[in-house]
Design a protein around this motif. Structure first.
Motif: not given
Length: 389
Positions: A91-99, A142-151
């Protein structure tokens, strides 16, 4: 020192020789005369070997190498001025998306070329290594955002390999994995076969994000082949630690819940080839390839503070810090007089009951902790990955 033991402790040895016959010292690369050295009697010292050469010539050089150590360095991403944002893959940065869809992490800094960053740096998120990619505008973890949410935490650190030659990663695929020897169990011996010759590189392993230098964890057995012996590692500890930090949703369904306890796992299932292949193909499991075959690893112990998450050192902190069982510590530095205080992510580690038993002989295992001392503060050390020449 016995000449037979030289290559046990060192991968390369260069002697600096002096003689009244020469005005300047000479250097001798022992790898060039290794076949001659190993023909002498066991117990022969290097001095005795040189004295016994008589009139034999040696391939000496007038160039004496200068020892100029270079190291892999570490910086906290925020302290280094980087901006970060969770982002969905593709997804291009600046677009809307679900966290909830933002599994990756966008990382950028003005004046930093993403391609140069990609060729020289690794990124840890909350202490565990993650692979990196790039485009013309930023790098992506890769997976850096999901790791932040899990932790529920977002510590990010950068390991810079530029001074030692640069770095890249190789993702592990099922086709690369096979069992070694006559035993079909990957737990006993796993063989990884890559499609390129890596003899002029230094190869390490990130397993579930834990950085494992070569040695008991990873051994080179060919130009394109490496072996992993998981029996010599804290294999179960890694899983219980990682399940609270990274995405293991494809692995847990492969193991039966024992006695109604979600955390209790059957050993036979956990040590099965199916589970091990899943662990080896995680985003956080990959080969770390350093573009230099003259790499060494040193460790400098840190003084433990009585305050949680703090360590002391008189040396300016420049290197990665390793705390429990190969986990990197996300840290920043505070100076107090002539002492540097390393302040970082939690260094409290569980004391599992199974660590005091012969758990390999059991049927199942769980992360139940010691009743009297359920946790401890981990020791820590600087991990100095360096090159002298």
């Amino acid at each position: 020192m016995d000449v037979f033991k030289l290559w046990t402790d060192y991968s390369r040895l260069i002697l600096v020789l002096s003689s009244p016959l020469y005005e300047e010292p000479l250097s001798l690369d022992l790898n060039e005369v290794r076949s001659r050295i190993t023909k002498v009697m066991p117990g022969t010292t290097l001095k005795q070997w040189l004295a016994g050469l008589g009139n034999e010539s040696l391939p000496t050089s007038t160039t004496v190498p200068k020892i100029n150590p270079k190291y892999v360095t570490y910086r906290d991403a925020v302290a280094a001025g980087y901006s970060m944002a969770p982002i969905p893959p593709g997804v291009a940065y600046g677009n809307d998306y679900l966290i909830s869809d933002a599994h990756d992490l966008r990382l950028w800094k003005e004046g930093i070329d993403p391609k140069v960053f990609y060729e020289n740096c690794l990124v840890e998120v909350n202490g565990l290594l993650h692979r990196v990619d790039y485009d013309s505008e930023a790098n992506y973890v890769y997976e850096g955002g999901r790791t932040g949410r899990i932790c529920n935490d977002n510590h990010v650190g950068i390991l810079n390999f530029q001074a030692v030659g640069g770095v890249r990663t190789i993702a592990i695929t099922p086709e690369m994995i096979s069992a070694g020897g006559s035993d079909p169990s990957l737990y006993i011996n796993t063989i990884l076969t890559v499609d390129e010759d890596l003899t002029d590189k230094t190869v390490m392993l990130s397993f579930m994000g834990f950085l494992l230098p070569w040695g008991r964890a990873l051994k080179r057995i060919g130009d394109k082949a490496f072996s992993i012996d998981l029996r010599n590692q804290v294999f179960v500890d890694w899983y219980f630690h990682a399940q609270k930090r990274i995405n293991l949703e494809e692995i847990r369904p492969l193991m039966t819940i024992k006695n109604g306890n979600y955390d209790q796992i059957a050993l036979e299932e956990y040590l099965s080839n199916e589970v091990i292949i899943k662990l080896l193909t995680l985003s956080q499991t990959f080969l770390v390839v350093i573009n230099n075959n003259d790499i060494y690893v040193d460790r400098e112990q840190l003084e433990v503070s009585k305050t949680p998450d703090r360590y002391f050192t008189k040396t300016r902190p420049l290197w990665p810090v390793v705390i429990d069982k190969g986990e990197l510590m996300s840290y920043w530095v505070v100076r107090e007089g002539d002492t540097y205080v390393i302040a970082g992510s939690s260094n409290r580690r569980p004391e599992y009951n199974f660590e005091t038993t012969h758990w390999q002989e059991g049927v199942s295992i769980d992360p139940t902790q010691d009743r009297h001392y359920p946790n401890r503060y981990s020791k820590a050390y600087f991990l100095k990955i360096g090159s002298d020449l």
